[in-house]
Design a protein around this motif. Structure first.
Motif, PDB file in Angstrom:
ATOM      1  N   LEU A  90      13.859  79.495 -11.061  1.00 37.27           N
ATOM      2  CA  LEU A  90      13.814  78.265 -11.853  1.00 37.27           C
ATOM      3  C   LEU A  90      15.240  78.036 -12.327  1.00 37.27           C
ATOM      4  O   LEU A  90      15.790  78.847 -13.080  1.00 37.27           O
ATOM      5  CB  LEU A  90      12.853  78.419 -13.026  1.00 37.27           C
ATOM      6  CG  LEU A  90      12.730  77.226 -13.964  1.00 37.27           C
ATOM      7  CD1 LEU A  90      12.247  75.980 -13.221  1.00 37.27           C
ATOM      8  CD2 LEU A  90      11.792  77.553 -15.111  1.00 37.27           C
ATOM      9  N   VAL A  91      15.852  76.972 -11.836  1.00 40.40           N
ATOM     10  CA  VAL A  91      17.279  76.741 -12.028  1.00 40.40           C
ATOM     11  C   VAL A  91      17.501  75.476 -12.836  1.00 40.40           C
ATOM     12  O   VAL A  91      16.868  74.447 -12.582  1.00 40.40           O
ATOM     13  CB  VAL A  91      17.987  76.604 -10.658  1.00 40.40           C
ATOM     14  CG1 VAL A  91      19.485  76.420 -10.827  1.00 40.40           C
ATOM     15  CG2 VAL A  91      17.685  77.798  -9.768  1.00 40.40           C
ATOM     16  N   HIS A 101      19.010  69.045 -14.712  1.00 39.71           N
ATOM     17  CA  HIS A 101      17.922  68.977 -13.741  1.00 39.71           C
ATOM     18  C   HIS A 101      17.283  70.357 -13.650  1.00 39.71           C
ATOM     19  O   HIS A 101      17.973  71.335 -13.359  1.00 39.71           O
ATOM     20  CB  HIS A 101      18.449  68.585 -12.352  1.00 39.71           C
ATOM     21  CG  HIS A 101      19.242  67.324 -12.342  1.00 39.71           C
ATOM     22  ND1 HIS A 101      18.676  66.096 -12.141  1.00 39.71           N
ATOM     23  CD2 HIS A 101      20.570  67.106 -12.518  1.00 39.71           C
ATOM     24  CE1 HIS A 101      19.616  65.163 -12.177  1.00 39.71           C
ATOM     25  NE2 HIS A 101      20.772  65.757 -12.404  1.00 39.71           N
ATOM     26  N   GLU A 102      15.971  70.410 -13.890  1.00 40.85           N
ATOM     27  CA  GLU A 102      15.216  71.664 -13.750  1.00 40.85           C
ATOM     28  C   GLU A 102      14.643  71.704 -12.344  1.00 40.85           C
ATOM     29  O   GLU A 102      13.882  70.809 -11.952  1.00 40.85           O
ATOM     30  CB  GLU A 102      14.080  71.746 -14.771  1.00 40.85           C
ATOM     31  CG  GLU A 102      14.546  71.886 -16.195  1.00 40.85           C
ATOM     32  CD  GLU A 102      15.018  73.289 -16.557  1.00 40.85           C
ATOM     33  OE1 GLU A 102      14.582  74.261 -15.901  1.00 40.85           O
ATOM     34  OE2 GLU A 102      15.816  73.400 -17.491  1.00 40.85           O
ATOM     35  N   VAL A 118       9.953  69.180 -14.122  1.00 35.58           N
ATOM     36  CA  VAL A 118      10.534  70.138 -13.182  1.00 35.58           C
ATOM     37  C   VAL A 118      10.382  69.593 -11.765  1.00 35.58           C
ATOM     38  O   VAL A 118       9.294  69.189 -11.360  1.00 35.58           O
ATOM     39  CB  VAL A 118       9.854  71.519 -13.307  1.00 35.58           C
ATOM     40  CG1 VAL A 118      10.352  72.474 -12.230  1.00 35.58           C
ATOM     41  CG2 VAL A 118      10.085  72.112 -14.687  1.00 35.58           C
ATOM     42  N   GLN A 119      11.491  69.593 -11.025  1.00 37.12           N
ATOM     43  CA  GLN A 119      11.472  69.193  -9.624  1.00 37.12           C
ATOM     44  C   GLN A 119      11.234  70.438  -8.786  1.00 37.12           C
ATOM     45  O   GLN A 119      11.986  71.402  -8.891  1.00 37.12           O
ATOM     46  CB  GLN A 119      12.805  68.545  -9.232  1.00 37.12           C
ATOM     47  CG  GLN A 119      12.887  68.115  -7.790  1.00 37.12           C
ATOM     48  CD  GLN A 119      11.991  66.936  -7.481  1.00 37.12           C
ATOM     49  OE1 GLN A 119      11.949  65.975  -8.227  1.00 37.12           O
ATOM     50  NE2 GLN A 119      11.286  67.003  -6.373  1.00 37.12           N
ATOM     51  N   LEU A 155      23.676  75.938 -14.635  1.00 29.07           N
ATOM     52  CA  LEU A 155      23.734  76.170 -16.068  1.00 29.07           C
ATOM     53  C   LEU A 155      22.941  77.411 -16.466  1.00 29.07           C
ATOM     54  O   LEU A 155      23.402  78.229 -17.259  1.00 29.07           O
ATOM     55  CB  LEU A 155      23.196  74.931 -16.795  1.00 29.07           C
ATOM     56  CG  LEU A 155      23.500  74.766 -18.252  1.00 29.07           C
ATOM     57  CD1 LEU A 155      25.005  74.677 -18.486  1.00 29.07           C
ATOM     58  CD2 LEU A 155      22.841  73.491 -18.768  1.00 29.07           C
ATOM     59  N   ARG A 156      21.742  77.551 -15.860  1.00 29.54           N
ATOM     60  CA  ARG A 156      20.846  78.642 -16.244  1.00 29.54           C
ATOM     61  C   ARG A 156      19.913  78.954 -15.083  1.00 29.54           C
ATOM     62  O   ARG A 156      19.531  78.069 -14.324  1.00 29.54           O
ATOM     63  CB  ARG A 156      20.045  78.179 -17.472  1.00 29.54           C
ATOM     64  CG  ARG A 156      19.074  79.149 -18.070  1.00 29.54           C
ATOM     65  CD  ARG A 156      18.363  78.551 -19.309  1.00 29.54           C
ATOM     66  NE  ARG A 156      17.508  77.412 -18.986  1.00 29.54           N
ATOM     67  CZ  ARG A 156      17.788  76.149 -19.277  1.00 29.54           C
ATOM     68  NH1 ARG A 156      18.892  75.833 -19.890  1.00 29.54           N
ATOM     69  NH2 ARG A 156      16.951  75.167 -18.949  1.00 29.54           N
ATOM     70  N   VAL A 157      19.549  80.238 -14.952  1.00 26.11           N
ATOM     71  CA  VAL A 157      18.600  80.651 -13.913  1.00 26.11           C
ATOM     72  C   VAL A 157      17.590  81.577 -14.527  1.00 26.11           C
ATOM     73  O   VAL A 157      17.938  82.510 -15.262  1.00 26.11           O
ATOM     74  CB  VAL A 157      19.319  81.379 -12.734  1.00 26.11           C
ATOM     75  CG1 VAL A 157      18.311  81.707 -11.640  1.00 26.11           C
ATOM     76  CG2 VAL A 157      20.472  80.565 -12.188  1.00 26.11           C
ATOM     77  N   ASP A 158      16.317  81.336 -14.258  1.00 25.87           N
ATOM     78  CA  ASP A 158      15.236  82.216 -14.709  1.00 25.87           C
ATOM     79  C   ASP A 158      14.517  82.781 -13.503  1.00 25.87           C
ATOM     80  O   ASP A 158      14.358  82.136 -12.497  1.00 25.87           O
ATOM     81  CB  ASP A 158      14.228  81.462 -15.580  1.00 25.87           C
ATOM     82  CG  ASP A 158      14.858  80.979 -16.892  1.00 25.87           C
ATOM     83  OD1 ASP A 158      15.594  81.755 -17.513  1.00 25.87           O
ATOM     84  OD2 ASP A 158      14.568  79.833 -17.277  1.00 25.87           O
TER      85      ASP A 158
END
Length: 158
Positions: A90-91, A101-102, A118-119, A155-158
């Motif tokens: 999930l980026v 942008h998710e 979320v796309q 920006l962020r990664v889960d």
């Protein structure tokens, strides 16, 4: 955001799409086989066109069933910074206009926008291929149809 919840949302949307496709198959088949649509001359093609439509809708329904199988078997793993972005990540990307942008990378057949914003994209999508292996802070660029590539920052990664 919970990846399992996202996966369930994708499966729910695919189930709705499958119901619509199956209904379209039934309607097109009924139209193709209805006695009023029997061709009276070579220019009377309504029944033939409906038969082609029914075949196409049946293929679409089969593709949705296959996507549902892939998504049921899919097990997103936690993010591992040593491997970078992988399928199941999930980026959060930020573009040149500072818009976030998710993006959820999943298996084939589930490309859609969820109600949560979320796309969901397939690992085969150009943006997904550009993100694979990247880490937080990395730049991602894709060129799709525009003369200037689109630029993003992870920006962020889960």
């Amino acid at each position: 955001m919970d990846k399992f919840l996202l996966q369930q949302q994708v499966l729910n949307q695919l189930a709705e799409d499958l119901l619509q496709a199956e209904q379209a198959v039934r309607v097109a088949h009924e139209t193709a086989t209805h006695e009023e649509n029997i061709a009276e001359n070579k220019y009377d093609t309504l029944g033939l066109e409906a038969a082609y439509l029914a075949t196409g809708q049946a293929r679409r329904a089969a593709a949705i069933r296959q996507a549902m199988t892939h998504w049921r078997q899919f097990r997103p793993r936690p993010y591992d910074a040593s491997k970078g972005i992988q399928l199941g990540a999930l980026v959060c990307l930020v573009d040149s206009d500072d818009k976030q942008h998710e993006i959820f990378l999943g298996p084939d057949g589930g490309s859609m926008k969820l109600g949560s914003g979320v796309q969901v994209i397939s690992g085969e999508a150009p943006l997904a291929r550009a993100m694979l292996g990247k880490c937080e802070g990395d730049e991602v660029a894709i060129q799709v149809g525009a003369p200037v590539p689109q630029q993003f920052e992870v920006l962020r990664v889960d």
